[in-house]
Design a protein around this motif. Structure first.
Motif, PDB file in Angstrom:
ATOM      1  N   GLU A  66       0.828  -1.208   0.000  1.00 12.88           N
ATOM      2  CA  GLU A  66       0.000   0.000   0.000  1.00 12.88           C
ATOM      3  C   GLU A  66       0.861   1.255   0.000  1.00 12.88           C
ATOM      4  OE1 GLU A  66      -3.257   0.250  -0.476  1.00 12.88           O
ATOM      5  OE2 GLU A  66      -3.035  -1.901  -0.825  1.00 12.88           O
ATOM      6  N   GLN A  67       2.013   1.165   0.652  1.00 20.17           N
ATOM      7  CA  GLN A  67       2.904   2.324   0.723  1.00 20.17           C
ATOM      8  C   GLN A  67       3.480   2.672  -0.638  1.00 20.17           C
ATOM      9  OE1 GLN A  67       5.594   1.950   4.010  1.00 20.17           O
ATOM     10  NE2 GLN A  67       6.737   3.801   3.515  1.00 20.17           N
ATOM     11  N   VAL A  68       3.871   1.645  -1.414  1.00 18.17           N
ATOM     12  CA  VAL A  68       4.473   1.928  -2.723  1.00 18.17           C
ATOM     13  C   VAL A  68       3.399   2.165  -3.788  1.00 18.17           C
ATOM     14  CG1 VAL A  68       6.531   0.591  -2.179  1.00 18.17           C
ATOM     15  CG2 VAL A  68       4.672  -0.499  -3.434  1.00 18.17           C
ATOM     16  N   ARG A  69       2.187   1.669  -3.558  1.00 19.67           N
ATOM     17  CA  ARG A  69       1.139   1.779  -4.575  1.00 19.67           C
ATOM     18  C   ARG A  69       0.819   3.233  -4.907  1.00 19.67           C
ATOM     19  NH1 ARG A  69      -2.512  -2.157  -6.037  1.00 19.67           N
ATOM     20  NH2 ARG A  69      -2.235  -3.357  -4.115  1.00 19.67           N
TER      21      ARG A  69
ATOM     22  N   SER B  19       2.829   5.855  -5.110  1.00 23.66           N
ATOM     23  CA  SER B  19       3.785   6.676  -5.867  1.00 23.66           C
ATOM     24  C   SER B  19       4.731   5.886  -6.761  1.00 23.66           C
ATOM     25  CB  SER B  19       4.615   7.525  -4.890  1.00 23.66           C
ATOM     26  OG  SER B  19       5.222   6.704  -3.908  1.00 23.66           O
ATOM     27  N   ALA B  20       4.664   4.571  -6.731  1.00 28.47           N
ATOM     28  CA  ALA B  20       5.582   3.780  -7.549  1.00 28.47           C
ATOM     29  C   ALA B  20       5.076   3.646  -8.975  1.00 28.47           C
ATOM     30  CB  ALA B  20       5.760   2.396  -6.932  1.00 28.47           C
ATOM     31  N   PRO B  21       5.964   3.434  -9.930  1.00 25.28           N
ATOM     32  CA  PRO B  21       5.534   3.136 -11.296  1.00 25.28           C
ATOM     33  C   PRO B  21       4.677   1.877 -11.318  1.00 25.28           C
ATOM     34  CG  PRO B  21       7.893   3.616 -11.210  1.00 25.28           C
ATOM     35  CD  PRO B  21       7.431   3.497  -9.795  1.00 25.28           C
ATOM     36  N   GLU B  22       3.791   1.782 -12.286  1.00 23.02           N
ATOM     37  CA  GLU B  22       2.877   0.644 -12.359  1.00 23.02           C
ATOM     38  C   GLU B  22       3.629  -0.680 -12.442  1.00 23.02           C
ATOM     39  OE1 GLU B  22      -0.186  -1.803 -12.276  1.00 23.02           O
ATOM     40  OE2 GLU B  22      -0.250   0.359 -11.854  1.00 23.02           O
ATOM     41  N   SER B  23       4.760  -0.679 -13.132  1.00 25.59           N
ATOM     42  CA  SER B  23       5.539  -1.917 -13.258  1.00 25.59           C
ATOM     43  C   SER B  23       6.034  -2.402 -11.897  1.00 25.59           C
ATOM     44  CB  SER B  23       6.725  -1.698 -14.202  1.00 25.59           C
ATOM     45  OG  SER B  23       7.568  -0.650 -13.717  1.00 25.59           O
ATOM     46  N   VAL B  24       6.421  -1.483 -11.017  1.00 22.63           N
ATOM     47  CA  VAL B  24       6.883  -1.847  -9.678  1.00 22.63           C
ATOM     48  C   VAL B  24       5.711  -2.327  -8.831  1.00 22.63           C
ATOM     49  CG1 VAL B  24       7.874  -0.938  -7.536  1.00 22.63           C
ATOM     50  CG2 VAL B  24       8.894  -0.338  -9.739  1.00 22.63           C
ATOM     51  N   VAL B  25       4.568  -1.642  -8.937  1.00 22.09           N
ATOM     52  CA  VAL B  25       3.379  -2.055  -8.182  1.00 22.09           C
ATOM     53  C   VAL B  25       2.975  -3.471  -8.577  1.00 22.09           C
ATOM     54  CG1 VAL B  25       0.928  -1.593  -7.782  1.00 22.09           C
ATOM     55  CG2 VAL B  25       2.567   0.303  -7.871  1.00 22.09           C
TER      56      VAL B  25
ATOM     57  N   ALA C  63      10.558   4.947  -7.017  1.00 18.93           N
ATOM     58  CA  ALA C  63      10.926   5.119  -8.418  1.00 18.93           C
ATOM     59  C   ALA C  63      12.390   4.780  -8.684  1.00 18.93           C
ATOM     60  CB  ALA C  63      10.649   6.561  -8.851  1.00 18.93           C
ATOM     61  N   ARG C  64      13.153   4.478  -7.650  1.00 19.07           N
ATOM     62  CA  ARG C  64      14.568   4.180  -7.845  1.00 19.07           C
ATOM     63  C   ARG C  64      14.747   2.881  -8.623  1.00 19.07           C
ATOM     64  NH1 ARG C  64      18.270   5.643  -2.692  1.00 19.07           N
ATOM     65  NH2 ARG C  64      19.673   4.437  -4.001  1.00 19.07           N
ATOM     66  N   PRO C  65      15.711   2.829  -9.530  1.00 14.48           N
ATOM     67  CA  PRO C  65      15.910   1.614 -10.336  1.00 14.48           C
ATOM     68  C   PRO C  65      16.290   0.401  -9.495  1.00 14.48           C
ATOM     69  CG  PRO C  65      17.706   3.184 -10.671  1.00 14.48           C
ATOM     70  CD  PRO C  65      16.646   3.908  -9.900  1.00 14.48           C
ATOM     71  N   GLU C  66      16.865   0.630  -8.312  1.00 12.04           N
ATOM     72  CA  GLU C  66      17.222  -0.495  -7.445  1.00 12.04           C
ATOM     73  C   GLU C  66      15.992  -1.313  -7.057  1.00 12.04           C
ATOM     74  OE1 GLU C  66      18.191   2.646  -6.969  1.00 12.04           O
ATOM     75  OE2 GLU C  66      20.217   2.772  -6.100  1.00 12.04           O
TER      76      GLU C  66
ATOM     77  N   LEU D 256      19.331  -0.456 -14.246  1.00 15.61           N
ATOM     78  CA  LEU D 256      20.172  -0.456 -13.043  1.00 15.61           C
ATOM     79  C   LEU D 256      21.631  -0.254 -13.419  1.00 15.61           C
ATOM     80  CD1 LEU D 256      20.476  -0.803  -9.990  1.00 15.61           C
ATOM     81  CD2 LEU D 256      20.593  -3.275 -10.357  1.00 15.61           C
ATOM     82  N   THR D 257      22.084  -0.934 -14.464  1.00  7.87           N
ATOM     83  CA  THR D 257      23.463  -0.741 -14.933  1.00  7.87           C
ATOM     84  C   THR D 257      23.693   0.706 -15.359  1.00  7.87           C
ATOM     85  OG1 THR D 257      23.669  -3.036 -15.651  1.00  7.87           O
ATOM     86  CG2 THR D 257      25.174  -1.452 -16.632  1.00  7.87           C
ATOM     87  N   ASP D 258      22.738   1.247 -16.098  1.00  6.86           N
ATOM     88  CA  ASP D 258      22.875   2.624 -16.587  1.00  6.86           C
ATOM     89  C   ASP D 258      22.962   3.624 -15.439  1.00  6.86           C
ATOM     90  OD1 ASP D 258      22.725   1.635 -19.129  1.00  6.86           O
ATOM     91  OD2 ASP D 258      20.588   2.107 -19.391  1.00  6.86           O
ATOM     92  N   ASP D 259      22.311   3.308 -14.321  1.00 10.89           N
ATOM     93  CA  ASP D 259      22.230   4.252 -13.212  1.00 10.89           C
ATOM     94  C   ASP D 259      23.462   4.231 -12.312  1.00 10.89           C
ATOM     95  OD1 ASP D 259      20.329   6.182 -11.817  1.00 10.89           O
ATOM     96  OD2 ASP D 259      20.829   4.843 -10.155  1.00 10.89           O
ATOM     97  N   LEU D 260      24.280   3.192 -12.464  1.00  8.10           N
ATOM     98  CA  LEU D 260      25.433   3.076 -11.584  1.00  8.10           C
ATOM     99  C   LEU D 260      26.385   4.247 -11.804  1.00  8.10           C
ATOM    100  CD1 LEU D 260      26.130  -0.742 -11.887  1.00  8.10           C
ATOM    101  CD2 LEU D 260      25.209   0.450  -9.909  1.00  8.10           C
ATOM    102  N   LYS D 261      26.630   4.988 -10.755  1.00  5.05           N
ATOM    103  CA  LYS D 261      27.462   6.196 -10.879  1.00  5.05           C
ATOM    104  C   LYS D 261      28.870   5.874 -11.335  1.00  5.05           C
ATOM    105  CE  LYS D 261      25.020   9.057  -7.490  1.00  5.05           C
ATOM    106  NZ  LYS D 261      23.870   8.164  -7.345  1.00  5.05           N
ATOM    107  N   GLU D 262      29.362   4.674 -10.960  1.00  6.10           N
ATOM    108  CA  GLU D 262      30.741   4.356 -11.311  1.00  6.10           C
ATOM    109  C   GLU D 262      30.921   4.113 -12.802  1.00  6.10           C
ATOM    110  OE1 GLU D 262      28.745   2.621  -9.212  1.00  6.10           O
ATOM    111  OE2 GLU D 262      29.408   0.551  -8.997  1.00  6.10           O
TER     112      GLU D 262
END
Length: 535
Positions: free
Chosen positions: A432-435, A437-443, A499-502, A527-533
């Protein structure tokens, strides 16, 4: 007592990165010659690492168990052999912390902080993980207790000056037939004990994996740890802490494996492009990173739960130890696929660090109960887990304490969780907490986890009572429970930032293991694209 100011994990990491004793070529040479990492262990003592093995209430530095996990993880990131050799002292001392005698704990704490090496002698050649069947005896005599028998294989049995020994003190076959003794080897009569030869091992080749045999070794009555007959109870409670710490070794191993792999795929070119730019490599590295994040989420939650949800640690520790080493073994193998031949060669890339860490890590799954032992521990708790789920019981204050940190008091550990598992039982609330504000795919992924958990608990409830020889079906249910708990851990970690890719990538990995829904694999690419390193 060690006068060095306690070092933080961050400063420890920096110190080991430039230390001569942890230089990759030196680590490789010690592995090749199967030599104990004496200089590395000495440096860890000098840096004040033993302070973290002692609870603050007994004079040390450790308050939150996660602090110890992070220290062990940091050392393992540089050399698993050194981490395993050094951290064994915590395992040898932890039963004294659990038994709860403050005066004795403070005395041992001072010795540990001063550099004393303590070993933990539980297993025997004929019985392995079956501690109840142990044959080493402690018989009352006029001067205390007489020890007879052998423990093997034991980490640091030869190098340790003090050994915490589980011994049979009664002919009773049950759990009350064993007691614990803290044995100072230098106080034993000559000839009353001998150390057994070092065992050659596939990994951690330089570690002191040996054993100890007693023949009429008399220890004073004061050597008894806790009450007579309470040995197994104390050990089982202590394992709830040591299993999480051992899972910290796995986190350090996967950190190291990812670092070596990332460096290679960023630098290596193929077909005119860096490897990391190739779709298959990009996807694979995202899957590896997601697995590492799942393992980290479970272990860090379990570490904080030691203080905030102490009575439920029998659940969190079993899951952390069953799931993490296995998942990390898989992630390391995937890293090896990306490294190709360099994963096996001992000199061509990074002084052969990868093939060493791969070998070293395989033993972590055996420490403090293997995967099947930990899953069996979960199976014995199925009725309580089902009851807690159906009643939606959850310790809200404890869950909040996990977020802010809470001091760990080992004397408050329980053999079994009376309330089930607050984390898994929070899945409906986390959804319910993520529902909102999360993207539909995550929900959709989170909702599938909740549906899977509902079905799982129904199957657990329908399972007949399981004894020592639990069936295959029960172990499969325990495996699925681990993944439900892992999902709850990542939702608890990122529910405020859905919304974080993690979150998308870790849930995708977990749902793939639970089955019944095919997640979008593009989550691993993002997730790979988001890695700062990688920037």
């Amino acid at each position: 007592m060690n006068a060095v100011t306690t070092i933080s994990p961050g400063l420890l990491d920096a110190a080991l990165a430039t230390a001569e004793a942890f230089r990759p070529d030196r680590v490789a040479e010690l592995d090749r010659t199967e030599t104990f990492p004496t200089d590395a262990v000495r440096l860890l003592d000098e840096l004040g690492v033993p302070d973290w093995y002692v609870p603050a209430r007994f004079g040390g530095a450790s308050t939150d168990h996660t602090q110890l996990v992070e220290v062990v993880r940091t050392i393992a990131r540089h050399d698993l052999t050194a981490a395993i050799a050094h951290a064994k002292t915590y395992l040898g001392a932890v039963c004294v912390w659990v038994a709860g005698d403050p005066e004795r704990a403070e005395r041992l704490g001072a010795r540990v902080r001063a550099g004393a090496v303590v070993s933990w002698a539980l297993t025997e050649r004929r019985h392995g993980s079956d501690l109840v069947a142990g044959e080493l005896t402690a018989t009352e005599c006029p001067d205390g207790y007489r020890l007879d028998g052998e423990k093997w294989p034991i980490n640091n049995a030869t190098r340790a000056g003090t050994v915490c020994v589980l011994a049979r003190t009664s002919t009773d076959a049950g759990a009350r037939g064993h007691s614990l003794f803290l044995v100072d080897k230098d106080r034993l009569a000559p000839g009353s004990y001998r150390t057994l030869p070092k065992a050659r091992t596939h990994g951690i080749r330089g570690a002191d994996i040996s054993g100890i045999a007693f023949d009429g070794a008399v220890v004073p009555a004061q050597a008894l740890v806790g009450r007579p007959g309470a040995g197994l109870e104390i050990v089982l409670k202590a394992l709830q802490l040591t299993r999480v710490m051992a899972a910290g070794l796995s986190l350090g191993a996967v950190d190291h494996a990812r670092e070596l792999t990332l460096r290679y795929v960023r630098e290596r070119e193929l077909y005119g492009r860096r490897l990391i730019e190739l779709p298959h490599v990009r996807r694979s590295f995202g899957e590896i990173s997601a697995a590492a994040l799942v393992a980290e989420s479970v272990v860090l939650f379990a570490g904080r739960a030691a203080g905030a949800l102490t009575g439920e640690m029998s659940v969190y520790s079993a899951v952390a130890k069953a799931l993490t080493p296995s998942l990390v073994d898989e992630a390391i193998a995937r890293c090896g696929e990306l490294l190709g031949a360099r994963a096996f060669l001992t000199t061509v890339y990074a002084d052969g660090a990868f093939q060493k860490l791969e070998r070293d890590h395989r033993i972590v799954g055996i420490f403090d109960g293997n995967t099947f032992v930990n899953r069996h521990s979960l199976i014995t708790q199925f009725p309580r887990l089902v009851a807690g789920w159906r009643q939606r019981v959850r310790d809200v204050a404890g869950l909040r304490g996990v977020e802010v940190g809470a001091p760990t008091d080992p004397s408050r550990l329980e053999l079994f969780s009376r309330a089930g598992c607050s984390l898994v039982q929070s899945l409906p609330f986390l959804l319910e907490q993520v529902r909102t504000s999360a993207p539909e795919s995550v929900v959709r992924l989170a909702a599938h986890v909740l549906d899977s958990a509902e079905r799982l608990h129904d199957e657990m409830a329908a399972l007949p009572p399981q004894g020592v020889t639990a069936g295959v079906e029960a172990f499969e249910l325990a495996r699925r429970y681990e993944w439900c708990l892992a999902a709850a851990a990542v939702l608890h970690r990122w529910s405020a930032e859905p919304a974080r890719p993690e979150l998308a990538a870790t849930l995708a990995l977990i749902v793939g293991r639970l089955g019944g829904l095919r997640p979008d694999p593009a989550a691993f690419d993002r997730l790979t694209d988001d890695l700062k390193e990688l920037s």
